[in-house]
Design an enzyme around this catalytic site. Structure first.
Site, PDB file in Angstrom:
ATOM      1  CG  ASP A 190      -6.988  -2.431  -3.964  1.00  0.00           C
ATOM      2  OD1 ASP A 190      -7.704  -1.634  -3.321  1.00  0.00           O
ATOM      3  OD2 ASP A 190      -5.787  -2.609  -3.724  1.00  0.00           O
ATOM      4  CG  HIS A 227      -6.216  -2.443  -0.282  1.00  0.00           C
ATOM      5  ND1 HIS A 227      -5.352  -1.913  -1.198  1.00  0.00           N
ATOM      6  CD2 HIS A 227      -5.737  -2.090   0.942  1.00  0.00           C
ATOM      7  CE1 HIS A 227      -4.388  -1.246  -0.576  1.00  0.00           C
ATOM      8  NE2 HIS A 227      -4.604  -1.352   0.731  1.00  0.00           N
ATOM      9  CB  CYS A 269      -0.948  -0.050   1.193  1.00  0.00           C
ATOM     10  SG  CYS A 269      -2.242   1.218   1.179  1.00  0.00           S
TER      11      CYS A 269
END
Length: 531
Positions: A306, A335, A151
């Protein structure tokens, strides 16, 4: 017309069942409350080997007698705590890497105080990540190490690799926000300069509160985040495993951490709004973050569903860096699902480990890594890479510039040919005689050469497959109420092609992998179970 008496009796029956169900759930409520309060996370043993300010560098205990030469440093986001990568033993990225023989380190950023408001991206990248990298390099004796960034941590890892390429052996970026040119999803839209000014937030709060960020994320799917999941919890409160999984995720979501004010401003302004990293215009501490310096092998791991960092915000990055060894694994999940779903650990992470294994044995000459604890290798140099994926063995989509050629080179090298011949010969290493060649191959010679891209099939083998077996491979999922062709394709992408597969599916995992609401999936699973 329905008999009114029958209707009344049916309503009464449903009321009685609901009352009985409520009584049963009430009996287990105290136990489940204790589970919610005392659930354990991040259980893999580790030691703190370096500390700076709030930061702690964790080194995990090895799970194998031997480890690969090149260690892996995991760089997580500044938002939330990193134990999402070690949520529970059977769904832990950390444990998976350890069990495959890797030496694993992880940066736990801690939570910034008011005094840390001025921490910038330059501090995090050129100070904290660089210091941790140096510690890992010194402890391992390696000049360059593997980095796995997740991320926001992936975005910072890309910056670090551009600024310090000599210290990064291999770079893996997992759901990393790298390109915001219109394909970055809802967050890119909400964070655009037209609608959002990050300085207003930091001037109000100094550091950006975790609660502020949590509300924004929850509003991306308000019904699922505020209603559906609690309905599912009530329906499954008697299932202890479900409650434990629910409690772990809720604890992680509730334990968000604040983000340092200046770093937040820079990330929104420079990365989201002005797209400076992708445009190769970003500067940290007055130094150009030149992404053309990223010439080491790069693996991108992206989630098809995601909604925070869509694939379009990651994949284009591989096209503009200098590396000649780039690869993309795109998996049908969300995600968070890529790190905690059971299917991700069964199908995605073995591919990630294979990629690291092929590049982590500390030498460039060896065609295959010395895999700890295993003797079996693949024909293509012991690497379950592109060649395996293109044969349809996994739903993981692969986009590789060099792995296929690498596999081909390892197969066609003189040394490999000798090994393969020795391994498959009845004489075990001696040259085959003319008689052996005739004996082993006489019945296998094709009458006509196979066209490129085709495969010859033994007709006798085909006839052994019955019509019933062929018909049972797939079901028409659109026969279920509420499943249209688009939803059927989403389910198929997630590996659900039959009623039996759907009936046995886990609601939470399937929802994470497809992006479909859990309530819909629960209804479909119930219908499939009744088929």
């Amino acid at each position: 017309m329905k008999n009114p008496y029958a209707t009344a009796l049916e309503m009464q029956r449903q009321a009685w069942e609901a009352t009985a169900g409520l009584a049963e759930k009430s009996q287990v409520a105290p136990e489940r409350t204790e589970t919610l309060e005392n659930v354990e996370v991040g259980q893999t043993p580790s030691e703190v080997v370096y500390e700076e300010n709030k930061l702690r560098l964790l080194h995990y205990e090895s799970k194998t007698e031997e480890q690969y030469d090149i260690p892996i440093l995991i760089v997580y986001a500044l938002i939330n705590k990193p134990y999402i990568l070690d949520l529970q033993p059977d769904r832990s990225v950390v444990q998976t890497l350890l069990e495959e023989g890797f030496d694993v380190y992880l940066i736990d950023w801690g939570e910034p105080s008011k005094l840390d408001r001025q921490l910038s991206l330059d501090d995090y990248v050129n100070r904290y990540i660089d210091n941790c990298t140096d510690v890992v390099r010194e402890r391992s004796g390696e000049d360059a190490i593997n980095i796995l960034g997740y991320c926001m941590g992936g975005t910072m890892s890309a910056m670090y690799a551009a600024l310090h390429p000599e210290k990064v052996k291999n770079l893996s970026l997992m759901a990393a926000g790298l390109c915001f040119a219109g394909d970055g999803g809802v967050l890119e839209l909400w964070g655009s300069e037209e609608y959002y000014d990050p300085e207003t937030v930091t001037e109000t709060f100094d550091n950006v509160p975790a609660e502020f960020l949590d509300i924004g994320f929850a509003l991306m799917d308000p019904v699922a985040n505020n209603v559906t999941k609690y309905v599912r919890f009530y329906d499954n409160v008697e299932d202890e495993d479900f409650v434990e999984n629910f409690a772990r995720m809720e604890r992680w979501l509730d334990e968000g951490i604040d983000v340092a004010g200046v770093a937040y401003e820079e990330f929104i302004n420079d990365i989201y709004q002005e797209n400076k990293l992708y445009k190769n215009e970003l500067e940290l501490g007055g130094e150009h973050v030149d992404i053309t310096n990223i010439d080491m092998p790069v693996l991108q791991i992206v989630a098809e569903y995601d909604h925070l960092i869509p694939p379009g915000a990651s994949k284009p990055f591989n096209e503009i860096i200098s590396s000649e060894d780039t690869e993309t694994l795109e998996f049908a999940t969300g995600h968070i699902g890529m790190s905690v779903s059971s299917r991700s650990h069964e199908e995605l992470w073995p591919q990630v480990c294979d990629w690291f294994e092929a590049r982590s044995n500390g030498t460039e000459e060896s065609a295959e890594p010395a895999t700890p604890g295993t003797e079996d290798t693949d024909v293509a140099g012991g690497e379950a890479g592109t060649a395996d994926l293109t044969n349809g063995g996994s739903p993981v989509e692969t986009d590789s510039d060099t792995s296929a050629q690498t596999d081909l080179d390892s197969v066609t090298s003189p040394d490999t040919e000798t090994d393969l011949d020795a391994e498959t010969s009845d004489l075990h290493g001696e040259d085959r005689s003319d008689e052996e060649i005739i004996e082993r191959g006489e019945d296998e010679v094709e009458e006509e050469p196979t066209e490129p891209g085709e495969m010859n099939v033994d007709e006798d083998v085909v006839e052994e497959v019955t019509d019933e077996e062929i018909e049972s491979e797939t079901d028409d999922l659109t026969e279920l109420t509420g499943v249209g062709q688009a939803y059927a394709e989403d389910l198929s992408d997630a590996g659900i092609d039959t009623f039996d597969q759907l009936a046995e599916a886990d609601t939470a995992d399937l929802a994470a992998e497809t992006g479909i609401s859990p309530s819909r999936i629960e209804d479909w699973i119930q219908q499939a179970q009744e088929q």
